[in-house]
Design a protein around this motif. Structure first.
Motif, mmCIF file in Angstrom:
data_model
loop_
_atom_site.group_PDB
_atom_site.id
_atom_site.type_symbol
_atom_site.label_atom_id
_atom_site.label_comp_id
_atom_site.label_asym_id
_atom_site.label_seq_id
_atom_site.Cartn_x
_atom_site.Cartn_y
_atom_site.Cartn_z
ATOM 1 N N VAL A 113 0.879 -1.205 0.155
ATOM 2 C CA VAL A 113 -0.094 -0.056 0.042
ATOM 3 C C VAL A 113 0.771 1.268 0.105
ATOM 4 N N ILE A 114 0.417 2.246 -0.618
ATOM 5 C CA ILE A 114 1.111 3.510 -0.822
ATOM 6 C C ILE A 114 -0.145 4.598 -0.332
ATOM 7 N N ILE A 115 0.379 5.441 0.780
ATOM 8 C CA ILE A 115 -0.843 6.347 1.630
ATOM 9 C C ILE A 115 -0.222 7.653 1.308
ATOM 10 N N ALA A 116 -0.701 8.328 0.399
ATOM 11 C CA ALA A 116 -0.020 9.713 -0.078
ATOM 12 C C ALA A 116 -1.130 10.508 0.685
ATOM 13 N N GLY B 276 -2.714 -6.473 -6.608
ATOM 14 C CA GLY B 276 -3.564 -6.480 -5.315
ATOM 15 C C GLY B 276 -3.449 -5.363 -4.531
ATOM 16 N N GLY B 277 -2.391 -4.700 -4.851
ATOM 17 C CA GLY B 277 -1.995 -3.371 -3.746
ATOM 18 C C GLY B 277 -2.928 -2.265 -3.852
ATOM 19 N N ARG B 278 -2.762 -1.245 -3.165
ATOM 20 C CA ARG B 278 -3.578 -0.119 -3.177
ATOM 21 C C ARG B 278 -2.766 1.218 -3.116
ATOM 22 N N LEU B 279 -3.459 2.334 -3.515
ATOM 23 C CA LEU B 279 -2.868 3.723 -3.491
ATOM 24 C C LEU B 279 -4.294 4.405 -2.837
ATOM 25 N N VAL B 280 -3.802 5.284 -1.662
ATOM 26 C CA VAL B 280 -4.751 6.139 -0.789
ATOM 27 C C VAL B 280 -4.284 7.283 -0.913
ATOM 28 N N ASN B 281 -5.017 8.170 -1.593
ATOM 29 C CA ASN B 281 -4.640 9.841 -1.752
ATOM 30 C C ASN B 281 -5.465 10.397 -0.615
ATOM 31 N N LEU B 282 -4.825 11.172 0.072
ATOM 32 C CA LEU B 282 -5.544 12.032 1.162
ATOM 33 C C LEU B 282 -6.106 13.443 0.273
ATOM 34 N N SER B 283 -7.573 13.524 0.160
ATOM 35 C CA SER B 283 -7.978 14.441 -0.217
ATOM 36 C C SER B 283 -8.630 15.429 0.634
ATOM 37 N N SER B 284 -9.761 15.865 0.503
ATOM 38 C CA SER B 284 -10.425 16.840 1.441
ATOM 39 C C SER B 284 -11.877 17.323 0.981
ATOM 40 N N ALA C 92 -6.946 2.269 -6.399
ATOM 41 C CA ALA C 92 -6.645 3.451 -5.944
ATOM 42 C C ALA C 92 -8.223 4.482 -5.567
ATOM 43 N N THR C 93 -7.726 5.084 -4.525
ATOM 44 C CA THR C 93 -9.066 5.614 -3.984
ATOM 45 C C THR C 93 -8.419 7.020 -3.127
#
Length: 322
Positions: A105-108, A149-157, A208-209
């Protein structure tokens, strides 16, 4: 029965009973606030966390709890990354690629908010350059390290509702600068980046989300000043009172980081891919009148064609094709 989470759920509640032993996670911005809490709960559940920070000394001091609470093989490694400098971004990404170890996982997570007019080292408007373009180059350069099967999570607002992206004048060269409009553009870009990244990588199971953490008192609001923050809260509470609703309450940092870890490890990938999440669930599209702390995502932020156009514009701006 699937556990239901809400705005009061904490990171520990979201990951209760979940083992992350053997999983490797990258989290940007681990020198304060949400980044530190995210790293803490992941390491406490066994994850090997790589945390990025512009100021490594500050991050080292801020992450004692991460190391102290690490269990079941959990760990924290800090690496230097300044998202406002593409030299730094490329150096960090290239070092991770050369190392070769993959990520689940990558959490931006890192970002800035409502800054005065300014520019990154590469001449981009500060918020768009840091929040979007820095992560755009960083994540794409190391996309090969994301496991199938991994994920990218971008912090938005929810701040994305201030503005759609402006692909004609992203740097406010032709329009008057407004710090919240600039913030809105960058947060919309975070969502659109997730939408297009998801389209490009879902064939190998990578989803990705984008997530909204909620209102939390962290260093993110340092540019508002006490008066600016008080005025914003007064306006929000006036609107709530007019609707017959109770006054606004800040989330704790543990509540704010909960949706990030929920989207990364708990939610089904097919549910959250190319979507916008808040308060522990996928949010709904709302283009009408919407209160400042009400839920909802603007349709322009999830528009696939808008996402493709932003991707192409971003490549042009950074001089690199992905």
């Amino acid at each position: 029965m699937t556990q239901v989470f809400d705005q009061y759920s904490t990171t520990d509640e979201v990951l209760a009973g979940v083992s992350l032993a053997g999983q490797r996670v990258l989290v940007t911005g681990v020198s304060a606030g949400l980044g530190v809490e995210t790293a803490r709960v992941l390491a406490a559940h066994g994850a090997q966390v790589v945390g990025t920070a512009r100021d490594l000394a500050k991050a080292q001091g801020a992450t004692h709890a991460v190391r102290d609470q690490a269990r079941d093989g959990g760990s924290l490694e800090l690496v230097e990354l300044d998202l406002a400098s593409l030299v730094s971004v490329r150096k960090c990404a290239d070092a991770l690629v050369a190392d070769g170890r993959q990520f689940d996982v990558i959490i931006a997570n890192a970002g800035v908010m409502a800054t005065p007019m300014g520019h990154t080292a590469d001449g981009f408007e500060t918020q768009f350059g840091t929040n979007h373009l820095g992560h755009f180059v960083f994540v794409n350069r190391m996309a090969s390290l994301l496991k199938a099967g991994g994920r990218l999570v971008n912090l938005s607002s929810s701040g994305h509702r201030y503005s759609d992206v402006d692909l004609i004048d992203p740097g406010f060269d032709q329009t008057e600068y407004d710090p919240f409009v600039a913030y809105g553009r960058s947060k919309t870009a975070n969502i659109l980046f997730a939408v297009e990244f998801d389209r490009r990588h879902k064939s190998r199971g990578v989803r990705a989300t984008a997530v909204h953490p909620g209102g939390i008192q962290t260093e993110l609001g340092r540019h508002l000043g006490a008066d600016g923050l008080d005025n914003t809260l007064a306006s929000i509470n006036a609107d709530l009172a007019a609707e017959g609703k109770p006054a606004f309450e800040w989330k704790t940092v543990a509540q704010g980081a909960a949706t990030s870890v929920w989207a990364a490890f708990v939610a089904p990938g097919e549910d959250i891919g190319a979507r916008y999440c808040e308060n522990g669930h996928v949010s709904h599209v709302s283009d009408g009148m919407i209160g400042p702390i009400s839920e909802g995502v603007r349709s322009y932020a999830l528009d696939p064609e808008n996402a493709k156009a932003l991707w192409a514009k971003s490549e042009d701006m950074v001089g690199e094709q992905f």
